[in-house]
Scaffold this active site. Sequence first.
Site, PDB file in Angstrom:
ATOM      1  N   ASP A 117      -7.789   2.548  -0.496  1.00 21.56           N
ATOM      2  CA  ASP A 117      -6.609   2.078  -1.280  1.00 21.56           C
ATOM      3  C   ASP A 117      -6.754   0.374  -1.090  1.00 21.56           C
ATOM      4  O   ASP A 117      -7.183  -0.027  -0.239  1.00 21.56           O
ATOM      5  CB  ASP A 117      -5.193   2.559  -0.116  1.00 21.56           C
TER       6      ASP A 117
ATOM      7  N   HIS B 176      -4.071  -1.643  -1.850  1.00 22.92           N
ATOM      8  CA  HIS B 176      -2.559  -2.257  -1.664  1.00 22.92           C
ATOM      9  C   HIS B 176      -2.468  -3.135  -0.430  1.00 22.92           C
ATOM     10  O   HIS B 176      -2.702  -2.630   0.798  1.00 22.92           O
ATOM     11  CB  HIS B 176      -1.524  -1.313  -1.685  1.00 22.92           C
TER      12      HIS B 176
ATOM     13  N   SER C  31      -4.003   8.156   0.898  1.00 17.01           N
ATOM     14  CA  SER C  31      -4.176   7.285   2.064  1.00 17.01           C
ATOM     15  C   SER C  31      -3.620   7.834   3.332  1.00 17.01           C
ATOM     16  O   SER C  31      -4.126   7.747   4.460  1.00 17.01           O
ATOM     17  CB  SER C  31      -3.365   6.015   2.089  1.00 17.01           C
TER      18      SER C  31
END
Length: 916
Positions: A757, A759, A810
């Site tokens: 991930d 982000h 995630s």
Amino acid sequence: MKSLQQTIQERILILDGAMGTMIQSYNLREEDFRGTQFADIPGLMKGNNDILSLTRPDVIKEIHTKYLNAGADIIETNTFNAQRVSMADYHVERYCRLINLEAAMIARQCADKFTAMNPDKPRFVAGSVGPTNKTLSMSPDVNNPAFRSLTFDELSDAYKEQMVALIDGGVDALLIETIFDTLNAKAAVYAAHEAMKQSGREVPIMISVTVSDIAGRTLSGQTLEAFMASMQHVNIFSIGLNCSFGAKQLKPFLETLSNKSSYYISAHPNAGLPNSLGQYDQTPEEMAEQVAEYVDEGLVNIIGGCCGTTEKYIELYSDIIKDKLPHVKGKVNNNLRLSGLELFEKSPEINFVNVGERCNVAGSRKFLRLINEKKYDEALQIARAQVEDGALVIDVNMDDGLLETKEEMVTFLNLIMSEPDIAKVPIMIDSSKWDVICAGLKVLQGKSIVNSISLKEGEEKFIEHAEFIKRMGAAVVVMAFDEKGQADTYQRKIDVCKRAYTLLVNKVGFNPNDIIFDPNVLAVATGIEEHDNYAVDFINATDWIKNNLPGAHISGGVSNLSFSFRGNNYIREAMHAVFLYHAIAKGMDMGIVNPATSIIYDDIPADILERIEDVVLNRRKDASERLIEIAEELRNKETGANGADKVAKDAWREGASVEDRLKYALMKGIIDYLQKDLDEALREYSKAVDIIEGPLMGGMNKVGELFGSGKMFLPQVVKSARTMKKAVEILQPYIEKSGSGKVKSAGKVLLATVKGDVHDIGKNIVSVVMACNGYDIIDLGVMVPAEKIVEVAKRENVDIIGLSGLITPSLDEMVHVAMELQNQGLNIPVMIGGATTSKLHTALKIAPVYGAPVVHLKDASQNSLVASKLLNPSQKDEFVNRLEQDYEELRKTGKKNSVGTVSLDEARKNSLNIWD
Ligand code: THG
């Protein structure tokens, strides 16, 4: 023969090396460059490499052949500088078409010859399009930062001429390379579109940037992510990096492109860094070794060479890529992305984007006066102050009957571009004149917002304008107007927005996330009954748009609401706070506001709040009179000129204890009195640290609470956090003097976005807020593997671990991390956060695999509060017991629904009750 688009799916492609380095080795003389054709042209021709396609085509052909022999799948035409702007230096601008046509045909012939010899390895030609020798975003004149040596239209015309010739000459793609100024690149992609239309043939567009500093910014100051936002409107075939540094130094930036884009990735670095003489002395073997890392890590689809490279470098590539898989295009979410020098991404964590309204000649007497008097420095100061006050976007409006509207817009935007602390945020170009909007779009390198277009002149104009905005790569505010005028009722608002949305999405192909509807904030409490429901209609229309027009955002000019209370700033700001509180709850995600406002919903005294809500929510017939009544009372208490501002502004100080003043200043982000109040506090408190741990921390906790309940929005929180930082800075010398060293750390926190991930917006917010609350933060960044988290947690002996993730996979990775922590016998509490995470998932899947507390947090405001409970021995047990009971309850009820069917919203609702 297979196309470029087919071949790139199968393997990594090899691009050729530098043209310039190769030409140098021929030691050509002035006569070679000039030939017989250009004997009469004045000045020096030596150095004009691109002219050689006409005067020494044999040399160019031989260079292409060497690269093709070395295994290049793609060769670049010898046209890096072959547009009018650069060719003017050699007085041969009128030969541009010929140069490009000839160069494309030479490369085409060479490539086709090799393809014919081995059809299994088709060879391609990329038309090389360089950045030119001028920059559209910067002034060449230090004394006049608003000056530009070239316009967007001039540059895109020059590019178009070059590109038409390249396409006519048979190139397979256009490679817009060595981009150092995004506005130049925007002119190039604009031209590419025109050129393809004119020549009737579409070719893929390849983009390659060059970064100018080790921070990875372009020469014109953009980060790579900001650059990508600026290029989001282009149908990009590949994106990559060239020139700048050697392969090694380029790698981290290449990783950024690979991780954050959904295009094929290219790299053609220099042969290492230049030595003190400007020569490149990295050997082919050294370079190949570094490029091999790109390949092994799956970062690239196309590799080649830039300055200093020759066929000797390129011939080593075939071995490197043998049996290696090409980079798999990434996926990017569809958040609204904007950019100035930096990226602004409207992720779900950001519930409200405040657009600064003050650089508006129609909305600020002061700004109008400054522009009228050409006091641009002071006018820029207004923009800067808004950014400092937390504005995430700046609205600029020059619509005044007596101003040269277009010139003023261009001048001011150009000036902003030379102020990095302002230019970092995206711009909203606000004008009701189409030519002003066009002019604004042509001077901004970032991805801006056009404010606004509407259906008031009918569908044809609307579509035409939208198409242009799309081609210029901006987002758009659409006002709820149509041929009949302003939509002023709920039904009209939603009808007009729906019609505009359908046209934009289906006819124009506009990205729905780039559409921002403005359902018209109109003044209420005007004494005219028809106006009473305006705010309610706006709020309800917001709700409808959010639920029915997927992707679209909602904005409004908030200060319009309170025009009837001009002169009474307190009432006006309180009305705005109330309006925003209700509208944000229904999905209003943007607003043009005064970022300096300090009134928040919660501090409006109950009697005033009631009367304002009566007006905003249209709850009773006499609402306006009752609000006017109380407004008069407030005014009667004021004294002297400008009393409204004074009383409202400083009333909070009167009679308040120093603790309350500090707390208030923190909540509101007011730094004006910090020094004074802290001096006073230092006399009262025996230890400076106690001031931090007492009133300042108290203020921050309050901020967290208000943020959590939607009564403060993110920019305000960040402003508070900055004020806290400032306060700690002021106190730091006293803390050091008293010998207690540093402020006592509230605890050591490890933060990481889990593997898989990328982000990190939410995580970064948590990091800022917690750091301001006295925690030491170790931020491991994104894509962090479980082993790394375990290793650092152990080595640094952290008190808490925070895991963040935004995408569904995630969730599993978090379970994996928790298992690893358990396996390693750790007992460190874990905080879970991010858009897909939920309390339910945490209870069902993560908490059960780990012995220490695992707490799900709804948003960044909660972390500090929860952390303090977890780390405080007197509170921890009770907190953990409640958490466990809560989880048990959820496991019983939640399982019935099974995790998959519980919506995020439900999960969120479930998670509200624990820390209040
Ligand atoms: N929608 C969209 N764009 C807009 C608006 C909108 N742009 C302009 C405007 N409306 C939003 N901006 C402002 C800016 C200032 C004020 C109101 C709206 C304002 N100014 C004070 C006044 O007029 O009383 C002046 C104060 C001063 O002189 O300093 O209220 O709705 N898309």
